[in-house]
Scaffold this active site. Structure first.
Site, mmCIF file in Angstrom:
data_model
loop_
_atom_site.group_PDB
_atom_site.id
_atom_site.type_symbol
_atom_site.label_atom_id
_atom_site.label_comp_id
_atom_site.label_asym_id
_atom_site.label_seq_id
_atom_site.Cartn_x
_atom_site.Cartn_y
_atom_site.Cartn_z
ATOM 1 N N GLN A 43 55.877 54.253 36.132
ATOM 2 C CA GLN A 43 54.866 54.998 36.307
ATOM 3 C C GLN A 43 55.057 55.786 37.716
ATOM 4 O O GLN A 43 55.785 55.671 38.406
ATOM 5 C CB GLN A 43 53.679 54.301 36.291
ATOM 6 C CG GLN A 43 53.651 53.315 37.310
ATOM 7 C CD GLN A 43 52.789 52.048 36.880
ATOM 8 O OE1 GLN A 43 51.572 52.199 36.291
ATOM 9 N NE2 GLN A 43 52.911 50.862 37.342
ATOM 10 N N ASP A 98 48.643 45.073 43.376
ATOM 11 C CA ASP A 98 48.143 45.096 44.621
ATOM 12 C C ASP A 98 48.093 43.990 45.669
ATOM 13 O O ASP A 98 47.800 44.112 46.754
ATOM 14 C CB ASP A 98 46.767 45.939 44.575
ATOM 15 C CG ASP A 98 45.780 45.179 44.084
ATOM 16 O OD1 ASP A 98 45.531 44.145 44.329
ATOM 17 O OD2 ASP A 98 45.269 45.873 43.000
ATOM 18 N N GLU A 118 54.187 40.840 37.460
ATOM 19 C CA GLU A 118 53.991 42.272 37.592
ATOM 20 C C GLU A 118 55.284 43.091 37.094
ATOM 21 O O GLU A 118 56.205 42.627 37.633
ATOM 22 C CB GLU A 118 53.637 42.412 39.076
ATOM 23 C CG GLU A 118 53.876 44.042 39.421
ATOM 24 C CD GLU A 118 52.648 44.899 38.597
ATOM 25 O OE1 GLU A 118 53.044 45.969 38.210
ATOM 26 O OE2 GLU A 118 51.452 44.740 38.542
ATOM 27 N N ASP A 149 57.765 41.976 32.191
ATOM 28 C CA ASP A 149 56.677 42.293 31.232
ATOM 29 C C ASP A 149 55.774 41.078 31.210
ATOM 30 O O ASP A 149 56.346 40.069 30.494
ATOM 31 C CB ASP A 149 57.327 42.926 30.177
ATOM 32 C CG ASP A 149 56.217 43.474 29.132
ATOM 33 O OD1 ASP A 149 55.054 43.052 29.275
ATOM 34 O OD2 ASP A 149 56.763 44.146 28.110
ATOM 35 N N ASP A 167 44.951 41.160 35.503
ATOM 36 C CA ASP A 167 44.410 41.992 36.192
ATOM 37 C C ASP A 167 45.172 43.253 35.907
ATOM 38 O O ASP A 167 45.875 43.597 36.452
ATOM 39 C CB ASP A 167 44.585 41.429 37.737
ATOM 40 C CG ASP A 167 44.228 42.486 38.639
ATOM 41 O OD1 ASP A 167 43.458 43.539 38.352
ATOM 42 O OD2 ASP A 167 44.658 42.658 40.018
ATOM 43 N N SER A 168 44.812 43.784 34.776
ATOM 44 C CA SER A 168 45.608 45.137 34.287
ATOM 45 C C SER A 168 44.818 46.410 34.765
ATOM 46 O O SER A 168 43.668 46.444 34.791
ATOM 47 C CB SER A 168 45.396 44.910 32.645
ATOM 48 O OG SER A 168 44.050 45.153 32.333
ATOM 49 N N ASP A 170 44.010 50.324 33.237
ATOM 50 C CA ASP A 170 43.293 50.656 31.921
ATOM 51 C C ASP A 170 44.212 50.590 30.905
ATOM 52 O O ASP A 170 45.717 50.593 30.911
ATOM 53 C CB ASP A 170 43.023 52.225 31.946
ATOM 54 C CG ASP A 170 42.114 52.363 33.216
ATOM 55 O OD1 ASP A 170 41.301 51.316 33.530
ATOM 56 O OD2 ASP A 170 41.865 53.550 33.567
ATOM 57 N N PRO A 174 52.044 51.223 30.515
ATOM 58 C CA PRO A 174 52.361 49.898 30.638
ATOM 59 C C PRO A 174 51.582 48.711 30.260
ATOM 60 O O PRO A 174 51.728 47.672 29.917
ATOM 61 C CB PRO A 174 53.130 49.529 32.060
ATOM 62 C CG PRO A 174 53.344 50.919 32.570
ATOM 63 C CD PRO A 174 52.261 51.816 31.896
#
Length: 292
Positions: A43, A98, A118, A149, A167-168, A170, A174
């Site tokens: 991304q 984050d 992550e 993944d 904690d994804s 939208d 991915p």
């Protein structure tokens, strides 16, 4: 000539990031500067400094967290399950690049290990380097970073974790698989017999379908399910939902008074976050009826 990414534009007022939330809604942020920008294998990753929200993490043009209000989301998704579980020693975070959730978990002395899976290492690097307002405060001796993944990771672990926090971002790109039934089945298997999981389940205003489907998927696996909300000013619609599933009955009260340093969460918030507006109750009742 200045080259801007497709997510940015400049006019007479200055530099702007415009987030395309849906077909008929766009949100624009006036930026002071772009601090970091790079395309990873997964991304477009950006750290920008905005006038109203301070520094922010932006993935594929969508704001994920900001230094102004990021603590609200991180505190509410972390402290609710940790306050309800009787002995949270081993915690898994899926996503959360984050590092804000990991920082909140480090406030619990009884937590022995935090495994953070992550998919995009660049997000973690960017936030630890340029967004310490969110990522700082971690006790990295207890945080184990796995860059992989999360969907594949939970397929291989069973009966290991006390709490799993999803904690994804939208459900696009991915993160899309992190909202699918097969993933939640593997999360259920990865939890111990008294395990608790929680995930963000989107806006009850603009994303009712995702909230309902998430609640349906978790309700079909876990005998005890609760949905709770918080207000996060950055996110479209303001109010945001979280769905919690537990293998054991969920305590009606806190196991002990909340005593962690926090800017948003306190005893009153932890008790009241499960009190839902009637329109959300109606949505959940319709979803529960579909299961019977």
């Amino acid at each position: 000539m200045e080259r801007l990414s497709k997510y940015l534009h400049r006019n007479e007022a200055g530099l702007w990031l415009t987030e395309n939330e849906r077909n008929h809604l766009r949100i624009s942020y006036h930026l002071k500067s772009v601090i970091f920008e790079k395309i990873s294998r997964f991304q477009h990753v950006m750290i920008a400094d905005s006038y109203d929200f301070g520094k922010m993490l932006v993935l594929d043009g969508v704001v994920q967290t900001t230094s102004l209000d990021g603590y609200i989301y991180n505190e509410i998704i972390a402290h609710v399950p940790l306050s309800l579980h009787p002995h949270p020693r081993n915690v898994l975070v899926i996503g959360g690049g984050d590092c804000g959730v990991a920082g909140e978990l480090c406030k619990y002395r009884e937590v022995e290990q935090i495994t953070m899976v992550e998919i995009d290492e660049l997000v973690v690097h960017a936030c630890k380097t340029y967004l310490p307002e969110i990522s700082g405060g971690m006790d990295e001796k207890r945080v184990k970073f796995i860059y992989a993944d999360g969907v594949e990771y939970v397929k291989e672990v069973h009966n290991r974790f006390d709490v799993i926090i999803i904690d994804s971002s939208d459900p696009v790109g991915p993160a899309k698989q992190l909202f699918e039934p097969g993933f939640y089945r593997n999360v259920h298997s990865a939890l111990k017999d008294d395990g608790i999981m929680v995930c963000q389940s989107q806006s009850p205003i603009f994303h009712k379908d995702i909230m309902r489907q998430t609640y349906f998927n978790i309700r079909s696996l876990f005998p005890h399910v609760r949905l709770y909300t918080s207000v996060v000013p950055t996110y479209p619609g303001g109010i945001w939902s979280f769905t919690l599933g537990s293998k054991k009955p969920i305590a009606s009260g806190l196991k002990h008074p909340f005593d962690k340093p926090a800017q948003y969460v306190n005893d009153e918030i932890l008790r009241s976050c499960f009190h839902l507006p009637q329109f959300i109750k109606n949505e959940l009742k319709a979803t529960s009826d579909a299961l019977t």
